[in-house]
Design a protein around this motif. Structure first.
Motif, PDB file in Angstrom:
ATOM      1  N   UNK A 896       0.840  -1.193   0.000  1.00  0.00           N
ATOM      2  CA  UNK A 896       0.000   0.000   0.000  1.00  0.00           C
ATOM      3  C   UNK A 896       0.876   1.244   0.000  1.00  0.00           C
ATOM      4  N   UNK A 897       0.365   2.302  -0.585  1.00  0.00           N
ATOM      5  CA  UNK A 897       1.057   3.586  -0.481  1.00  0.00           C
ATOM      6  C   UNK A 897       0.450   4.353   0.684  1.00  0.00           C
ATOM      7  N   UNK A 898       1.138   5.416   1.090  1.00  0.00           N
ATOM      8  CA  UNK A 898       0.645   6.182   2.242  1.00  0.00           C
ATOM      9  C   UNK A 898      -0.597   6.986   1.856  1.00  0.00           C
ATOM     10  N   UNK A 899      -1.443   7.253   2.847  1.00  0.00           N
ATOM     11  CA  UNK A 899      -2.624   8.101   2.599  1.00  0.00           C
ATOM     12  C   UNK A 899      -2.176   9.562   2.636  1.00  0.00           C
ATOM     13  N   UNK A 900      -2.927  10.400   1.934  1.00  0.00           N
ATOM     14  CA  UNK A 900      -2.502  11.805   1.874  1.00  0.00           C
ATOM     15  C   UNK A 900      -3.229  12.670   2.901  1.00  0.00           C
ATOM     16  N   UNK A1002      -8.457   1.017   0.900  1.00  0.00           N
ATOM     17  CA  UNK A1002      -7.341   0.114   0.603  1.00  0.00           C
ATOM     18  C   UNK A1002      -7.127   0.026  -0.899  1.00  0.00           C
ATOM     19  N   UNK A1003      -8.220  -0.073  -1.622  1.00  0.00           N
ATOM     20  CA  UNK A1003      -8.089  -0.183  -3.081  1.00  0.00           C
ATOM     21  C   UNK A1003      -7.406   1.062  -3.650  1.00  0.00           C
ATOM     22  N   UNK A1004      -7.811   2.219  -3.137  1.00  0.00           N
ATOM     23  CA  UNK A1004      -7.244   3.470  -3.626  1.00  0.00           C
ATOM     24  C   UNK A1004      -5.735   3.526  -3.379  1.00  0.00           C
ATOM     25  N   UNK A1005      -5.302   2.874  -2.300  1.00  0.00           N
ATOM     26  CA  UNK A1005      -3.885   2.974  -1.921  1.00  0.00           C
ATOM     27  C   UNK A1005      -3.051   1.772  -2.372  1.00  0.00           C
ATOM     28  N   UNK A1006      -3.666   0.880  -3.173  1.00  0.00           N
ATOM     29  CA  UNK A1006      -2.888  -0.286  -3.636  1.00  0.00           C
ATOM     30  C   UNK A1006      -1.663   0.197  -4.410  1.00  0.00           C
ATOM     31  N   UNK A1007      -0.495  -0.342  -4.058  1.00  0.00           N
ATOM     32  CA  UNK A1007       0.731   0.143  -4.715  1.00  0.00           C
ATOM     33  C   UNK A1007       0.834  -0.469  -6.101  1.00  0.00           C
TER      34      UNK A1007
END
Ligand SMILES: Cc1cc2nc3c(=O)[nH]c(=O)nc-3n(C[C@H](O)[C@H](O)[C@H](O)COP(=O)(O)OP(=O)(O)OC[C@H]3O[C@@H](n4cnc5c(N)ncnc54)[C@H](O)[C@@H]3O)c2cc1C
Ligand code: SF4
Ligand code: SF4
Length: 1007
Positions: A896-900, A1002-1007
């Motif tokens: 996952x990438x970090x949330x903004x 989670x989907x939005x942050x999938x790397x």
């Protein structure tokens, strides 16, 4: 009881002359007929005053009509002092202002309806607190605490209520408002009272000296000894006399308190706790006298039964386990919680060493678990405070009964006294569980008795026999029969026994002096009835004029788990369905409410959102349970289950299941509402609105084809108004947006495994999940379901989507909400059939909508669906629970990438009820750098379709405004996560913010 004419006149005059709420209907009187004791007396009527002037007027009117007056706070008394055939005046709704706080002088002046925790929350900013820390602090009012001379766990350090009240302003029965305080400050009337009491006490000096129990915990009778204090701790620190102390512990029989001035204490900055593990109960009791010499602020007992009950409760198990030392012989027979307080934690640590040393000297080295840190201490105190409630969750007609539960004896006799009383219980075929205040020789214990049973083996007969033997022990050990909870109806008759006839007469003289009209709470302290008068019992036994009996009823749900009896010695319960309940166990489930009032709390958790908004007993879990009990036992007349009064009481229950988890005895009002609606609607039929809301899963598939047309409701002027007029749907709310591309139409079957493929993967030991897409996510928020599938696949799972041709599976939730149990059963049965092979193969059934998925773990188990439903329930998991479980098992990985933005979480009530909030927090912490924050809120107020009804709109918004919406507004830039469809819609409506399901994040942050 006054005649009907008099009560009608009283009602009329109260309506005409006061601004208060005047409640004289049978349902309201029924709701106020009980406190947390075994007694029940119907009041003449109830006044919920809005102002102090209302109270003064009501006292005048009642005196005029010769109707007694009974002041009431939280109604949590255990001895029956808060029930009576009187005009009950409930201070808790409006008479609850903190009038003044003087941090310099360390005093506060409060109205009687202020709740202890409410006061302490306010005092915290000043580094102060009011240290009479009763277990019921979240619901007990200061007026009630003063009435009972309440005491907390730390009374060895701070004393009882009487030691912490500096003054009181109170109405006498002739209407005079009198200030009670230090002698030097008294006005003419108060000075006359003081002179009267001084003379009276002087005349009885010898008796007082001979008969007064010399223990810290004596709350029985009146404080006739204020001029020559007899207790271990003097009433005042300067040796002076304070007339206010005469009112403390008077149980509202002398005057009606208008305000109290309280002595505050510095909030301890540090606490450390030592938990001493004892091999025998006797050793623990014997040690108390030595431990108090170390100067602790508390020494509290938890016995083996309580330990076992706490270990059996998932919420308490880890906490209690952390306090236990296992030995080859097993765990301890009892533990003592020994607490030291001060301003500096480091300075307190040597006190723990001293404790260890003393235990070594007493022959028990290595017996202390040291808890220097706050969090574990707090958790353990919660278990201790929940003690009584843990005990009261016993199913069956035998219940732990309060009547000798707080006799106080000098510490040197504690071990012998508890041994002897245990033997008394055994002789009477029962057993008691011991806990609480070892430091002051006041141990709580309640033998299990069946109060519905008449005759020599019945509860009443045993209660009297045990009380007589206990009294003898108290006399032998020079203790006090009434040491904490007051006299009320169960100990009133023992006042004379304790103090003798002469002092009894002196008490009567005090009553005559202050309340010559006999207006205030008659039958308490002076002229009490017999404690075992069955006609006064909530469950009047066979042989009483109106024995408690339940009506015949065929319940729609399976309540057999409550339909049991228990063995008073082993506490083992009989097989489900064998309890002899004529309602199949529904009544026994309802009767689990013991009126302890915990559902009146405001500070934390979910229970009870409707009460938090209205502050009406009617809209409280307790009020509902009481009304159901009265209806099921025919006490509200025939057909009461179909009555408007019942409907009104249940109407604002949002079925959040907050009570299912937080009510100490597990009263599950959401399930009871389903049962009630099933019975009510069977009589009255379903409305168009009911059918429309319940039938959504059935017509959703077809209706979605006409989405543009249906969506006009929120686009064409007047359409929403029309829907309110015709269907009762609030015009102020937008309805969910219909769309043609439902999940079932838009998924590519090739992207999902078939059921057979899923089974094959499971058998081969592969990673697999069955995604149960509910009506709401499948019809309106398809992206959530697709996101969940993508996330699971990204983590390497084979995903099977639970589908069927021409429609979809449904859990039955919408039908349950409308009380349509047959239709709900059919839906749930089809779903269970579909899922069973998967569940049998160990495939997790993963759901997105908490209310739907958790139906499989809850109501589906009580709709007669057999073992299949149990198997499916065992595999049914929320999306986040599944991930959290897989994480723990080391099977889950996701890049996952970090949330903004910061992440705010609003937990759906059912997530909270099933303990799933931790799981979602764990999942959110998978996001790099995320520090998710849980919004401390109760129900969002939407609660499925509840908030869409025009009749609920205002209440629904008020629920959301209690905490949720302000919290969302406060953090403008935060990502708001909410898994509940209705929660998201409430947040969008109330705060104009788009909350998202965790799967979407989670989907939005999938790397
Ligand atoms: C699970 C449980 C745990 C408990 N733990 C404790 C504990 O740790 N320590 C303890 O001491 N007690 C305890 N109690 C008993 C009870 O909670 C306390 O006595 C509490 O202080 C009562 O507060 P209330 O607001 O509910 O009072 P109520 O029950 O409403 O009233 C109590 C008495 O005060 C009188 N009264 C109320 N307001 C006024 C007024 N304005 N003027 C004159 N009289 C008035 C009433 O008439 C009544 O006689 C417990 C009870 C339960 C059910
Ligand atoms: S519903 Fe539960 S919390 Fe409320 S009074 Fe009854 S037992 Fe206590
Ligand atoms: S289900 Fe919720 S609203 Fe209903 S009684 Fe329980 S806590 Fe209150």
């Amino acid at each position: 009881m006054p005649s009907n004419e008099v009560s009608a006149l009283l009602e009329r005059r109260l309506r005409a002359q006061t601004q208060g709420e005047v409640l004289f209907d049978a349902a309201s009187r029924g709701r106020y007929a009980t406190d947390a004791s075994i007694y029940q007396i119907e009041p003449v009527g109830v006044l919920v005053p809005r102002t102090e002037a209302d109270i003064a007027l009501a006292i005048d009117i009642a005196r005029d009509l010769k109707v007694p007056v009974l002041a009431r706070g939280g109604g949590t008394s255990q001895c029956g002092q808060t029930v009576g055939a009187a005009l009950v005046i409930d201070n808790s709704k409006h008479i609850r202002r903190v009038l003044d706080v003087d941090p310099g002088q360390r005093t506060a002046t409060v109205q009687p309806g202020v709740v202890l925790d409410q006061l302490n929350a306010q005092l915290k900013t000043h580094g102060l607190w009011y240290p009479v820390d009763v277990s019921t602090g979240a619901q007990a009012t200061l007026g009630g605490m003063a009435g009972n001379n309440s005491c907390g766990s730390r009374s060895i350090a701070y004393g009882n209520m009487v030691h912490n009240v500096l003054g009181a302003s109170a109405w006498l029965s002739d209407g005079a408002l009198v200030d009670f305080g230090p002698l030097a400050t008294l006005g003419t009337r108060a000075a006359a009272i003081a002179a009267f009491v001084r003379d009276l006490a002087a005349r009885h000096r010898a008796d007082i000296q001979a008969r007064w129990p010399r223990v810290l915990r004596r709350v029985g009778g009146y404080n006739l000894d204020i001029f020559q204090s007899q207790g271990e701790r003097p009433y005042t620190s300067d040796g002076g006399v304070n007339l206010a102390h005469l009112l403390i512990g008077a149980e509202g029989t002398l005057a009606y308190t208008r305000s109290l001035t309280l002595k505050l204490a510095e909030l301890p900055r540090a606490r450390v706790l030592g938990v001493v593990n004892f091999p025998t109960f006797h050793a623990a009791m014997d040690a108390a006298q030595h431990l108090v010499k170390l100067g602790p602020t508390a020494v509290e007992l938890i016995d083996r039964t309580m330990i076992d009950l706490a270990l059996a409760n998932p919420a308490f198990r880890p906490t209690i386990a952390s306090a236990l030392i296992q030995s080859p012989a097993g765990g301890p027979a009892a533990i003592l919680l020994v607490e030291f307080c001060g301003s500096d934690r480091n300075a307190l640590l040597p006190r723990l060493k001293d404790l260890v040393a003393v235990m070594g000297e007493l022959g028990l080295p290595d017996s202390v678990v040291q808890m220097p840190d706050d969090a574990p201490q707090r958790n353990l105190w919660e278990v201790r405070k929940a003690g009584l409630n843990i005990m009261m969750s016993l199913k069956g007609d035998g219940k732990p009964v309060s009547f000798v539960e707080d006799c106080a004896v000098p510490l040197e006799h504690l071990a012998d006294y508890t041994d002897a009383l245990t033997a008394v219980f055994a002789r009477h075929g029962t057993r008691g569980t011991w806990y609480a205040h070892a430091s002051v020789g006041t141990l709580h214990v309640r033998p299990i008795l069946d109060m519905r049973r008449g005759g020599p083996e019945g509860g009443a007969a045993k209660m009297r026999a045990i009380a007589e033997e206990a009294a003898e022990l108290v006399r032998r050990y020079k203790g006090a029969f009434s040491g904490e909870h007051g006299d009320g109806l169960c100990r009133g008759e023992w006042i004379q026994w304790q103090f003798g006839a002469a002092i009894g007469e002196a008490f009567r003289a005090i009553k005559r002096e202050l309340d010559p009209a006999g207006l205030f709470n008659p039958g308490k302290i002076i002229d009490p009835p017999k404690m075992d008068d069955g006609s006064l019992f909530r469950f009047a036994p066979a042989g009483a004029p109106r024995p408690y009996r339940t009506i015949p009823l065929r319940p729609a749900l399976d309540w057999s788990a409550w339909n049991v009896q228990n063995d008073p010695v082993t506490e083992r319960t009989s097989a489900p369905g064998t309890g002899g309940d004529t309602t199949g166990g529904f009544a026994k489930a309802v009767e689990m409410c013991n009126n302890n009032g915990h559902c009146r709390k405001f500070d934390a958790g979910t229970m009870c959102p409707s009460y938090r908004v209205t502050r009406d007993e009617q809209h409280l879990t307790r009020g509902r349970a009481n009304l159901l009990r009265l209806a099921l036992s025919g006490q509200l007349g025939p057909d009461a289950l179909a009555s408007d009064a019942l409907y009104q009481s249940m109407d604002l229950c949002v079925s959040c299941k907050g009570c299912k988890r937080e009510c100490p005895t597990g009263v599950d009002m959401a399930r009871m509402k389903v049962e009630f609606l099933a019975q009510f609607k069977a009589r009255h039929g379903h409305s168009l609105q009911d059918r429309l809301l319940a039938g959504l899963p059935d017509y959703a598939h077809l209706a979605s084809r006409f989405s543009r047309l249906i969506n006009l409701r929120d686009a064409v002027p007047g359409a929403a108004w029309l829907s309110e007029k015709v269907l009762g749907l609030s015009a102020r709310r937008e309805l969910p947006k219909w769309r043609a591309d439902t999940f079932w139409r838009s998924v590519d079957p090739a992207g999902f495994a078939s059921r057979d493929d899923a089974l094959a993967v499971a058998r081969a030991g592969g990673k697999v999940a069955a995604l149960f897409v509910d009506t709401f996510n499948g019809t309106f928020e398809v992206e959530n379901a697709l996101a969940a599938a993508r996330v699971l696949k990204a983590a390497g799972y084979t995903v099977h989507a639970v589908t069927k041709s021409k429609g979809h599976f449904c859990c039955g939730r919408t039908y349950l909400a409308g009380g349509m149990v047959d239709q709900a059963r059919a839906k749930a049965a089809a779903l269970v059939d579909e899922l069973l092979p998967l569940a049998r193969a160990g495939v997790a059934v993963v759901g997105l909508e908490p209310a739907c998925l958790l139906t499989l773990r809850d109501e589906a188990l009580v709709m007669g669906l057999g073992e299949g439903a149990e198997i499916v329930a065992g595999r049914a998991l929320l999306f986040e629970e599944f991930i959290a479980g897989e994480l723990k098992a080391g099977r889950f990985g996701l890049k996952l990438t970090a949330a903004d933005a910061p992440i705010l979480l609003h937990g759906h009530c059912h997530q909270k009820a099933f303990g799933a909030v931790d799981a979602i927090m764990d999942v959110l912490r998978l996001i790099p750098g995320a520090r998710p924050e849980l919004i401390e809120s109760s129900c969002c107020g939407m609660a499925g379709s509840f908030g869409y009804a025009a009749s609920h709109y205002a209440v629904s918004i008020r629920m959301a405004e209690l905490a949720l919406l302000p919290a969302v507004r406060r953090q403008r830039d935060a990502i708001v996560v909410a898994d509940g469809t209705s929660c998201r819609s409430q947040i969008a409506h109330g705060a104009q913010r788009q909350a998202i399901h965790v799967a979407r994040l989670l989907e939005r942050l999938l790397a």
